[in-house]
Design a protein around this motif. Structure first.
Motif, short mmCIF file in Angstrom:
data_model
loop_
_atom_site.label_atom_id
_atom_site.label_comp_id
_atom_site.label_asym_id
_atom_site.label_seq_id
_atom_site.Cartn_x
_atom_site.Cartn_y
_atom_site.Cartn_z
N ARG A 157 0.84 -1.20 0.00
CA ARG A 157 0.00 0.00 0.00
C ARG A 157 0.88 1.26 0.00
O ARG A 157 0.60 2.23 -0.73
N LYS A 158 1.94 1.24 0.78
CA LYS A 158 2.85 2.39 0.82
C LYS A 158 3.53 2.58 -0.53
O LYS A 158 3.69 3.70 -1.01
N ILE A 159 3.93 1.48 -1.16
CA ILE A 159 4.55 1.57 -2.48
C ILE A 159 3.57 2.20 -3.47
O ILE A 159 3.94 3.04 -4.30
N CYS A 160 2.29 1.83 -3.36
CA CYS A 160 1.27 2.40 -4.25
C CYS A 160 1.13 3.90 -4.05
O CYS A 160 1.14 4.67 -5.01
N LEU A 172 8.49 -1.08 -9.62
CA LEU A 172 8.43 -2.29 -8.80
C LEU A 172 9.72 -3.10 -8.89
O LEU A 172 10.22 -3.60 -7.88
N LEU A 173 10.28 -3.21 -10.09
CA LEU A 173 11.53 -3.96 -10.25
C LEU A 173 12.69 -3.26 -9.55
O LEU A 173 13.56 -3.91 -8.97
N ARG A 174 12.68 -1.93 -9.58
CA ARG A 174 13.74 -1.18 -8.88
C ARG A 174 13.64 -1.40 -7.38
O ARG A 174 14.66 -1.63 -6.70
N ILE A 175 12.42 -1.32 -6.84
CA ILE A 175 12.24 -1.52 -5.41
C ILE A 175 12.65 -2.94 -5.02
O ILE A 175 13.27 -3.15 -3.97
N GLN A 176 12.34 -3.90 -5.86
CA GLN A 176 12.75 -5.28 -5.59
C GLN A 176 14.28 -5.40 -5.57
O GLN A 176 14.85 -6.05 -4.68
N ARG A 177 14.97 -4.77 -6.52
CA ARG A 177 16.43 -4.84 -6.58
C ARG A 177 17.07 -4.17 -5.37
O ARG A 177 18.05 -4.66 -4.82
N LYS A 214 13.11 7.48 -17.95
CA LYS A 214 11.71 7.43 -17.58
C LYS A 214 11.38 6.06 -17.00
O LYS A 214 11.79 5.04 -17.53
N GLU A 215 10.62 6.09 -15.91
CA GLU A 215 10.21 4.85 -15.26
C GLU A 215 8.73 4.63 -15.48
O GLU A 215 7.92 5.52 -15.22
N ASP A 216 8.37 3.45 -15.98
CA ASP A 216 6.97 3.06 -15.93
C ASP A 216 6.73 2.36 -14.60
O ASP A 216 7.65 2.20 -13.78
N THR A 248 8.47 -10.43 -4.11
CA THR A 248 8.80 -11.53 -5.00
C THR A 248 8.33 -11.24 -6.42
O THR A 248 7.53 -10.33 -6.67
N ALA A 249 8.82 -12.04 -7.36
CA ALA A 249 8.37 -11.91 -8.75
C ALA A 249 6.87 -12.15 -8.86
O ALA A 249 6.18 -11.46 -9.63
N ASP A 250 6.35 -13.10 -8.08
CA ASP A 250 4.90 -13.36 -8.10
C ASP A 250 4.12 -12.17 -7.55
O ASP A 250 3.04 -11.83 -8.05
N ASN A 251 4.63 -11.53 -6.49
CA ASN A 251 3.98 -10.33 -5.96
C ASN A 251 3.91 -9.25 -7.03
O ASN A 251 2.88 -8.57 -7.19
N ILE A 252 5.00 -9.06 -7.74
CA ILE A 252 5.06 -8.01 -8.76
C ILE A 252 4.06 -8.31 -9.88
O ILE A 252 3.32 -7.42 -10.32
#
Length: 505
Positions: free
Chosen positions: A135-138, A275-280, A268-270, A289-293
């Motif tokens: 939710r915070k990420i959103c 999400l991939l940046r936050i995961q890294r 530019k970030e879509d 996880t990849a499934d969460n994303i």
């Protein structure tokens, strides 16, 4: 919540024999000794109150039941306890006073076949640290006002494509506005999420429509969660498993396509990039996880495209049925934009009456009329009644928004009712909840509204609109079709008459 097919009803006597003792124990647990449960209609053995919902859309049937049994009502749908809140006071109790007690989502047996535990995205994430994190990420990263504004060029490009598609129809041919609006909302949302249109957009729209209908159905395994027989006789598990296989394959292809097409230094970030940046970066209490994303991206796809397209269709339909309002809103748009080649987001701030039109359309046609269900985490009291732990709770936002206790002439399309009113859809006015309220309020409200406003302004500025030959506005079919969202049953087909030429690409 759909009525059960006849061939499945034939199995109910057998289910009665298998489930009798379990249902007795469950009923005793819900009664809880001295518990004061909400009132209920009369029930039948085994199926409970399901017969009260047969032949009508759930939000309408529940509104009619609430008129007889009160604003907080207990239903037993098979073996499933459900509480329905149908007044502003009841909604305030559920979504503000007791928000924490109702902050999680129920996950039925069929939903679990599509979304395994630990792979939830935004919509179905259980309340807890993982949900607070996503939710915070959103709110901070994905759907903040700054991020939504960054996608303005995409929205304006896709709005231009929509208008050119409408203008290309040879007069006096009607256009399928439902289809064009679905394509606009999907392409605009998808470009913001993954940076480009995807090749299989039409496949996605078909899969989305099928998925929304599947998720809205309460099948035998959901209605009788402890019955193995229900799983054996139902066809729904197979359908859900096929839906999951298609969804996983589709999301895998999307991520693969995204990784292959991204330009590393374009600056530019879509939303998938975010999400991939936050995961890294990995600075999270609960690993992403990849499934969460993939689940989160799927939620964004569905929420971003479906609600905007559905709301646009209902708004245009209501305007066609109310010529006075159509003239007034078009006059505002033409005066505010006189001489402009087309509509940009800079122009939207001057369109005050158009915003009232959108608010009134969302009142009459909230995209998710029962909102998304909540589940009671702790036994608690609402309006003086006990709600047992594990009970599923629906807030009938559709019924509340048409309640004559709060609204004058509630069934009529009158945007002026908001003119001198402070009532808004930001989750603080419980008589008006198109996006919900509290912790589980829709996080994509701003993202969806700007798509809606831009497209509507363009359609009103560039075109006059007429009914197809031989039809009158009164003939326009407003029948609803129930999925997770409430769509029009029939596509909206209207005749566009160019008033301000649409610029070529």
């Amino acid at each position: 919540m759909a009525s059960l097919p006849l061939h499945l009803l034939l199995f109910l006597p057998l289910l009665a024999a298998v489930s009798y003792h379990w249902l007795n124990r469950a009923a005793s647990r819900w009664r809880g000794g001295d518990a004061r449960l909400p009132p209920s209609p009369w029930a039948l053995p085994v199926i409970g109150h399901l017969h009260h919902l047969a032949g009508a859309l759930p939000h309408r049937a529940m509104r009619d039941l609430a008129a007889r049994h009160g604003p907080l009502m207990l239903l037993r749908l098979g073996g499933l306890p459900v509480v329905v809140a149908s007044s502003a006071d009841a909604a305030r109790e559920v979504m503000r006073a007791r928000d924490l007690d109702f902050a999680t989502r129920p996950v039925t047996r069929m939903v679990r076949l599509v979304i395994p535990a630990g792979a939830e995205g935004i919509i179905f994430a259980p309340y807890g640290e993982g949900w607070r994190q996503i939710r915070k990420i959103c709110t901070v990263e994905l759907l903040s006002a700054r991020r939504v504004q960054s996608f303005r060029p995409i929205r304006e490009e896709e709005a231009g494509r929509l208008l050119r598609a409408v203008a290309s129809a040879p007069p006096p041919r009607a256009v399928n506005l439902s289809e064009l609006l679905s394509v606009y909302a999907a392409d605009s949302s998808v470009r913001a999420i993954i940076g480009s249109r995807f090749k299989d957009r039409d496949t996605f729209l078909v899969m989305l429509e099928r998925g929304l209908k599947l998720f809205a159905k309460m099948s035998l395994p959901d209605l009788f969660p402890s019955s193995r027989l229900a799983m054996l006789v139902s066809r729904m598990p197979g359908r859900m498993q096929r839906q999951r296989q298609e969804s996983v394959a589709f999301m895998d292809a999307i991520v693969r396509e995204h990784e292959e097409s991204r330009v590393a230094d374009d600056g530019k970030e879509d939303l998938l990039d975010v999400l991939l940046r936050i995961q890294r970066e990995g600075d999270l209490q609960v690993p992403l996880t990849a499934d969460n994303i993939k689940s989160a991206v799927g939620d964004l796809f569905a929420g971003g495209s479906e609600t905007a397209a559905t709301s646009l269709q209902w708004t245009m339909a209501e305007l066609m049925r109310t010529p006075r309002v159509m003239r007034k809103v078009q006059d505002e748009v033409w005066q505010a934009l006189a001489g402009r080649p087309t509509v940009t987001e800079d122009d939207l701030g001057d369109l005050r009456y158009m915003r009232l039109v959108i608010k009134e359309s969302l009142r009459l046609h909230p995209p998710v009329p029962l909102l998304l269900p909540r589940e009671c985490r702790n036994t608690c009291r609402v309006l003086g009644f006990d709600v047992p732990v594990g009970t599923i709770v629906f807030v009938n936002a559709w019924a509340i928004a048409r309640d004559p206790n709060y609204w004058e002439k509630p069934e009529e399309f009158v945007p002026e009712r908001f003119e001198n009113s402070k009532v808004d859809f930001k989750g603080t006015d419980f008589e008006y909840l198109p996006f919900g309220a509290g912790r589980r309020m829709c996080p994509g409200m701003v993202f969806g509204l700007v798509h809606l406003e831009l497209a509507l302004a363009g359609l009103l500025y560039h075109f006059d609109w007429e009914m197809p030959s031989g039809m009158k506005a009164a003939d326009l079919d407003m029948t609803e079709e129930m999925g997770v969202t409430t769509r029009r049953l029939h596509d909206l087909r209207l005749v566009p008459v160019v008033r301000v030429p649409v610029p070529v690409e």
